[in-house]
Enzyme design. Structure first.
Site, short mmCIF file in Angstrom:
data_model
loop_
_atom_site.label_atom_id
_atom_site.label_comp_id
_atom_site.label_asym_id
_atom_site.label_seq_id
_atom_site.Cartn_x
_atom_site.Cartn_y
_atom_site.Cartn_z
N GLU A 44 -5.85 -12.77 -26.61
CA GLU A 44 -6.04 -13.60 -25.42
C GLU A 44 -4.81 -14.46 -25.13
O GLU A 44 -4.44 -14.66 -23.98
CB GLU A 44 -7.28 -14.50 -25.57
CG GLU A 44 -8.59 -13.73 -25.53
CD GLU A 44 -8.81 -12.97 -24.22
OE1 GLU A 44 -8.26 -13.37 -23.18
OE2 GLU A 44 -9.53 -11.96 -24.25
N TYR A 127 -10.99 -20.76 -20.12
CA TYR A 127 -11.08 -19.30 -20.05
C TYR A 127 -10.99 -18.68 -21.46
O TYR A 127 -11.83 -17.87 -21.86
CB TYR A 127 -9.97 -18.72 -19.15
CG TYR A 127 -9.78 -17.26 -19.42
CD1 TYR A 127 -10.67 -16.34 -18.89
CD2 TYR A 127 -8.78 -16.81 -20.29
CE1 TYR A 127 -10.57 -14.99 -19.21
CE2 TYR A 127 -8.67 -15.48 -20.61
CZ TYR A 127 -9.56 -14.57 -20.06
OH TYR A 127 -9.47 -13.25 -20.39
N ASP A 145 -11.30 -16.01 -14.73
CA ASP A 145 -9.85 -15.84 -14.60
C ASP A 145 -9.55 -15.22 -13.23
O ASP A 145 -10.46 -15.13 -12.38
CB ASP A 145 -9.29 -14.95 -15.74
CG ASP A 145 -9.74 -13.50 -15.62
OD1 ASP A 145 -10.68 -13.22 -14.84
OD2 ASP A 145 -9.16 -12.64 -16.31
#
Ligand code: SF4
Length: 365
Positions: A44, A127, A145
């Site tokens: 991520e 997020y 996102d």
């Protein structure tokens, strides 16, 4: 458009999305289905502001070099920056190291397992916290996102700007309502994949889309008008003139330490300007700074114009290669490196373009 088509009842969104995911989603990524929070976190962070295709090899290299959080935490900064080289947005790399060291030392390597604790880690916003907590721990937090903004704005015809506080609130609240609370990880991955491969920014695949009968944007011909952004990005132009100072078989480099682009990366001594400059002016400035002493140097070459476009800045300038007859007195914390050592340091892409070309031609040292 028939009235009955709109709006799509919220409870129909997740089943349609998951149907597409089960039957048609062929998007492959090595971290898909991964449950190890360390690996999910790494993927991520790498994917923030980076395309999947570009991030893939970095992810694989990081996992290979640092298979667990302790190995990453123990690594010297320079080794990690070198591995990150080319990905840009180096604050991510600094935060990655800080968080790895925090988890390794303060939490004995155990990744936090609830949303708030995950969000409190350096470099992790709502997020990323939602992604990690849903993928690793199956917690019901919806990711929001760019892909999610686009899908929701189009399907539900929302014209609120995604870069305003109110817009963000509205989309976050809708995303939470739509989330499949029983399988949040699967749902989150599905909506991101759907945004990436079906409801794409350009040329979305509307005619075969599972939402085509209910999608407000498609039915009202507003696909390319949504989502909406309020602020226009202004690009700042900066001129970077690098002095490639060569003395015997060594070159001067130093670390960028100020809070600015490319912080912690290495560069050649730099003259920065707001406009383009002549070589004569650059040499005058370098002399004023005591980097050069009159008659003790020779300009060997001046590169063509180099450019690098960043999200909010355009960097342009040249590399002036100078042979010194004497090493500069005031060396400003420079490190003098040989050809063999230069590869150990992490440089911004802008410099790497030049280095690659010169090292390839064997014309740098
Ligand atoms: S119909 Fe088109 S715009 Fe609407 S969700 Fe599907 S791909 Fe996106």
């Amino acid at each position: 458009m028939k009235k009955s088509d709109l709006p799509l009842p919220k409870n129909k969104f997740a089943p349609l999305l998951l149907k597409w995911n089960k039957e048609n989603n062929t998007r492959q990524m090595p971290w898909k289905g991964e449950k190890d929070p360390y690996k999910i976190w790494l993927s991520e962070i790498i994917l923030q502001q980076t395309r999947v295709e570009q991030g893939l090899s970095y992810y694989n290299n990081f996992i290979k070099t640092f298979p667990d959080v302790h190995k990453l935490a123990k690594a010297p900064d320079e080794k990690v920056f070198k591995l990150w080289e080319g990905l840009g947005y180096y604050t991510r790399c600094r935060n990655l190291l800080a968080t790895a060291r925090f988890i390794s030392k303060e939490r004995k390597g155990k990744f936090p397992s609830n949303y708030e604790d995950i969000k409190s880690l350096k470099g992790i916003g709502p997020y990323t916290a939602a992604a990690i907590s849903s993928f690793a721990f199956n917690l019901p937090h919806a990711v929001v996102d760019g892909n999610v903004f686009r899908v929701l704005a189009r399907v539900f015809g929302i014209a609120a700007a995604t870069d305003t506080t109110e817009g963000k609130k509205l989309f976050t609240s809708l995303a939470d309502d739509l989330l499949d609370k029983k399988q949040p990880g699967l749902y989150n991955q599905a909506i991101m994949d759907f945004g990436a491969v079906i409801c794409k920014p350009a040329a979305p695949l509307c005619t075969t889309c599972v939402f085509k009968k209910n999608c407000v944007a498609f039915l009202t011909n507003k696909v390319y008008d949504l989502p909406v952004k309020e602020k226009k990005i202004t690009i700042r132009k900066r001129w970077f003139y690098y002095l490639v100072l060569v003395y015997k078989n060594e070159i001067a480099i130093h670390q960028r330490t100020t809070k600015d682009i490319w912080q912690d990366l290495y560069q050649f001594p730099l003259i920065e300007a707001n406009t383009d400059m002549t070589v004569k002016n650059i040499l005058q400035q370098a002399t004023k700074k005591n980097w050069l002493v009159k008659s003790d140097y020779e300009v060997v070459s001046v590169s063509p114009l180099f450019k690098q476009q960043l999200s909010h800045q355009l960097i342009a300038g040249q590399f002036i290669r100078i042979q010194l007859k004497k090493q500069a007195k005031d060396n400003n914390g420079w490190v003098w490196v040989t050809k063999n050592k230069i590869a150990k340091y992490a440089f911004p892409q802008y410099i790497n373009q030049y280095l690659k070309e010169k090292l390839g031609q064997q014309s740098l040292f």
